[in-house]
Motif scaffolding. Structure first.
Motif, PDB file in Angstrom:
ATOM      1  N   GLN A  35      -5.618  16.515 -46.826  1.00 11.69           N
ATOM      2  CA  GLN A  35      -5.570  15.673 -45.629  1.00 11.69           C
ATOM      3  C   GLN A  35      -4.638  16.376 -44.642  1.00 11.69           C
ATOM      4  N   THR A  36      -5.169  16.708 -43.458  1.00 12.55           N
ATOM      5  CA  THR A  36      -4.410  17.564 -42.537  1.00 12.55           C
ATOM      6  C   THR A  36      -3.823  16.807 -41.338  1.00 12.55           C
ATOM      7  N   HIS A  37      -4.557  15.831 -40.798  1.00  8.80           N
ATOM      8  CA  HIS A  37      -4.049  15.088 -39.633  1.00  8.80           C
ATOM      9  C   HIS A  37      -4.474  13.630 -39.731  1.00  8.80           C
ATOM     10  N   ARG A  38      -3.703  12.765 -39.065  1.00 11.86           N
ATOM     11  CA  ARG A  38      -4.061  11.345 -39.034  1.00 11.86           C
ATOM     12  C   ARG A  38      -3.789  10.781 -37.653  1.00 11.86           C
ATOM     13  N   GLY A  39      -4.554   9.746 -37.313  1.00  8.35           N
ATOM     14  CA  GLY A  39      -4.349   9.075 -36.032  1.00  8.35           C
ATOM     15  C   GLY A  39      -4.643   7.596 -36.190  1.00  8.35           C
ATOM     16  N   GLU A  40      -4.142   6.779 -35.273  1.00  5.15           N
ATOM     17  CA  GLU A  40      -4.482   5.359 -35.345  1.00  5.15           C
ATOM     18  C   GLU A  40      -4.552   4.767 -33.946  1.00  5.15           C
ATOM     19  N   ALA A  41      -5.250   3.640 -33.862  1.00  9.20           N
ATOM     20  CA  ALA A  41      -5.419   2.956 -32.584  1.00  9.20           C
ATOM     21  C   ALA A  41      -5.669   1.478 -32.879  1.00  9.20           C
ATOM     22  N   PRO A  42      -5.405   0.595 -31.913  1.00  4.87           N
ATOM     23  CA  PRO A  42      -5.699  -0.822 -32.152  1.00  4.87           C
ATOM     24  C   PRO A  42      -7.195  -1.039 -32.417  1.00  4.87           C
ATOM     25  N   THR A  43      -7.511  -1.953 -33.339  1.00  3.39           N
ATOM     26  CA  THR A  43      -8.908  -2.305 -33.618  1.00  3.39           C
ATOM     27  C   THR A  43      -9.446  -3.118 -32.437  1.00  3.39           C
ATOM     28  N   THR A  44     -10.711  -2.875 -32.092  1.00 10.19           N
ATOM     29  CA  THR A  44     -11.270  -3.463 -30.858  1.00 10.19           C
ATOM     30  C   THR A  44     -12.468  -4.376 -31.143  1.00 10.19           C
ATOM     31  N   VAL A  45     -12.303  -5.287 -32.122  1.00 10.54           N
ATOM     32  CA  VAL A  45     -13.397  -6.213 -32.437  1.00 10.54           C
ATOM     33  C   VAL A  45     -13.376  -7.390 -31.471  1.00 10.54           C
ATOM     34  N   GLU A  46     -12.181  -7.780 -31.030  1.00 14.22           N
ATOM     35  CA  GLU A  46     -12.050  -8.987 -30.206  1.00 14.22           C
ATOM     36  C   GLU A  46     -12.125  -8.642 -28.721  1.00 14.22           C
ATOM     37  N   ALA A  47     -12.158  -9.692 -27.888  1.00  9.99           N
ATOM     38  CA  ALA A  47     -12.152  -9.526 -26.430  1.00  9.99           C
ATOM     39  C   ALA A  47     -10.872  -8.776 -26.041  1.00  9.99           C
ATOM     40  N   PRO A  48     -10.847  -7.956 -25.003  1.00 10.38           N
ATOM     41  CA  PRO A  48     -11.938  -7.787 -24.032  1.00 10.38           C
ATOM     42  C   PRO A  48     -12.986  -6.751 -24.445  1.00 10.38           C
TER      43      PRO A  48
END
Length: 620
Positions: free
Chosen positions: A44-57
């Motif tokens: 495993q060389t790199h990782r990233g994350e972001a908020p999940t976007t299931v809900e509005a908007p």
């Protein structure tokens, strides 16, 4: 975008996979990892994350996925995205070494995961078998209905109507047996006309996995009111469970119905080169894979804010349970209610009055994302974690059992030991490895704190190795194991697992200071042997790094057992870790002194022996 489904899975298995991107779409965060083949092994060389976007908007899960992958792009210097498309396969052979990936795979627990209701005829027989099938497929079981559960018909109907599960699993009866109760349960479901949680226009998926003789009547009653799928009986005969067909149907329907209703999932399914899995099912799969490949008996735990999942593999049998009311933030008050104040306070190494402790617990529930700011707060939180872990294992033991209702031939000794069908499969003396994950364990300020929380909660017996998941990448590796088992196990062993070390815990009790066992530790790095006597009430920690082993020879006292019987010597090779080798002479079962002053003295002695906390705070 690639097509998903069996053909895509076959293509993935047929072509070489050198660059893999995987995501886990959680309820709040989408986590992405990049795995690359370096020489002959995968890392495993790199990782990233972001908020999940299931809900509005946004209402499109792929937005969060692309944002998390964009972070990997930035960190790795590899071009992975072309607008909203993942570039596949990687273009190394076409002369573009840092462009594209060979496969994209994903798991998901966004939208609260897969929530299921299960039904059976007898609650602790077919009801429990159905529960095991659903839990093993990665579901949260929100209720178990059974003919003998003590609820009146109108109460059952009302329960089905109000809970609004994503899916129902119906079981009941052995093949060829009576069908009355199974048909009765189908009529209750029909009368309730259950509506699913997501998607007002689609029909609720229902899997029937009960007595095959009732299939015709089940089809008549539920065929038009639900999206009915019929599969093999979970309990075809009393002596055998057949959970795999039902679990496979749960996975299929999760993709076809439940996931298809969630915002943006159709696009995600098209992007993925293997079927999307519920996060807990993927974690269970990597646990099973490791246990099988390394011939281990293991227990794994994922302690979260709202729930604690426990996984086990003993003698090749996999079980999973969800303690939906035990967690470290949203459910922290439930831990207090279930464990009791005294059980939490017994682990706190300083005097604290009950009201202060209650206030701290309530504050954590009100502000679930806060982390401890002082040493006192950390010690209280880790005391609560011990109780959440202990209670979740008790729950797991109650479900991870042999089949109930089965007549077994019993010997005279069995009768004296009261060993009947339905006993737990969890044998702590046979346990090889404990795997911990979740914030409180993975992000403990000192690794020894994670090790001691698991030892205090689980009370391992004999020789046991302990580890934690470094950054919670087990879901990614679980789904990866379906397309490339070697890649999944390489990364699991080299990048995912942080081995803490080994615990040697003699079974038996004695007065503090009495001889528990004599020990000789021979190190493989040429260090002088360690010899001594482990006394009751002692903890001894020896440095032993992950790449090193030691031969531990123990001669226990007459009443003390290390797996070979009371008083019998044992010699075993143990593997090290970042904490080392711990000899635990506190006795099993572990009992803390009842007197407050004696308890605090014992805790401070133990914590000092392993350098658990900065000393100024512990003695205060």
């Amino acid at each position: 975008m690639t097509a998903s489904g069996p053909s895509a899975e076959k293509q993935a298995k047929d072509r070489p996979l050198n660059v893999i991107v995987a995501t886990d779409c959680g309820s709040t965060t989408t986590k992405a990892i990049l795995i690359e083949k370096i020489g002959e092994e995968y890392r495993q060389t790199h990782r990233g994350e972001a908020p999940t976007t299931v809900e509005a908007p946004f209402e499109d899960v792929t937005k969060g996925v692309l944002n998390a992958i964009a972070e990997i792009e930035e960190l790795s210097g590899r071009k992975i995205l072309d607008g909203e498309r993942i570039i596949m396969p990687n273009r190394t052979l076409q002369g573009e070494p840092n462009v594209g990936v060979d496969i994209y795979i994903s798991t998901s627990s966004a939208g609260g995961g897969l929530q299921m209701m299960v039904t059976g005829v007898v609650q602790n027989m077919t009801g429990e078998s159905a529960q095991r099938a659903a839990l093993g497929a990665g579901a949260i079981v929100i209720d178990v209905l059974a003919s003998n559960d003590g609820r009146l018909p109108h109460e059952k109907i009302e329960r089905i109507r109000t809970l609004r599960p994503d899916m129902i699993l119906m079981s009941g009866g052995t093949d060829g047996g009576a069908i009355t109760h199974v048909v009765e349960m189908a009529e209750y479901i029909a009368a309730a006309e259950p509506r699913p949680r997501f998607g007002s226009t689609y029909t609720l998926p229902l899997i029937y996995a009960g007595n095959k003789d009732a299939r015709e009547q089940i089809s008549k009653i539920l065929g038009k009111k639900t999206a009915l799928v019929i599969t093999e009986n979970i309990r075809p005969v009393l002596e055998r469970e057949n959970l795999a067909p039902a679990r496979q149907k749960i996975h299929d329907l999760f993709l076809e119905h439940v996931m298809a209703q969630a915002p943006g999932y159709k696009k995600l399914i098209e992007m993925a080169g293997a079927p999307i899995m519920p996060t807990p099912a993927a974690v269970g799969l990597i646990m099973e894979t490791i246990a099988r490949r390394q011939h281990l008996n293991l227990i794994g735990v994922d302690i979260g804010g709202a729930t604690t999942d426990v996984f086990s593999v003993f003698d090749g049998v996999f079980n999973r349970t969800v303690s939906a009311n035990l967690g470290m933030s949203y459910s922290i008050s439930n831990v207090l209610a279930e464990a009791g104040l005294a059980n939490i306070m017994r682990w706190v190494p300083f005097f604290i009055d009950e009201q202060t402790l209650r206030n701290r617990i309530k504050n954590k529930m009100i502000r679930p994302t806060t982390i401890p700011q002082t040493l006192d707060e950390l010690q209280v939180e880790q005391a609560i974690a011990r109780e959440a872990l202990r209670l979740a294992l008790i729950h797991h033991k109650s479900l991870a059992t042999g089949l109930k209702g089965v007549q077994q031939e019993r010997t005279i000794s069995d009768i004296f030991e009261q060993q009947a069908s339905g006993r737990t499969l969890i044998d702590m003396l046979k346990l090889d490895l404990i795997v911990g994950s979740g914030g409180i364990l993975s992000h403990a300020p000192r690794r020894v704190q994670a090790m001691m929380m698991m030892i205090d909660a689980y009370e391992p017996l004999g020789f046991t190795r302990l580890s934690v998941d470094s950054i919670f990448m087990m879901p990614h590796l679980g789904v990866l194991s379906t397309v490339n088992e070697k890649a999944a196990t390489d990364v699991f062993i080299r990048d995912c697992m942080i081995y803490l070390g080994a615990c040697v815990a003699p079974i038996g009790r004695g007065k503090d200071g009495e001889r528990c066992a004599d020990y000789v530790i021979a190190f493989d790095d040429g260090r002088p042997e360690e010899r001594g006597t482990l006394r009751f009430g002692d903890l001894r920690l020896f440095p032993l790094t992950q790449d090193r082993t030691a031969r531990v020879t123990m001669q226990p006292a007459k009443t003390v057992d290390l797996g070979e019987g009371p008083g019998h010597a044992v010699s075993r090779s143990v593997q090290g870790g970042v904490v080392g080798l711990l000899l635990d002479g506190r006795g099993r079962p572990l009992q803390l002194p009842r007197d407050d002053a004696a308890r605090l003295a014992a805790l401070n002695k133990w914590y000092k022996a392993v350098d658990l906390y900065p000393m100024s705070g512990v003695e205060g």
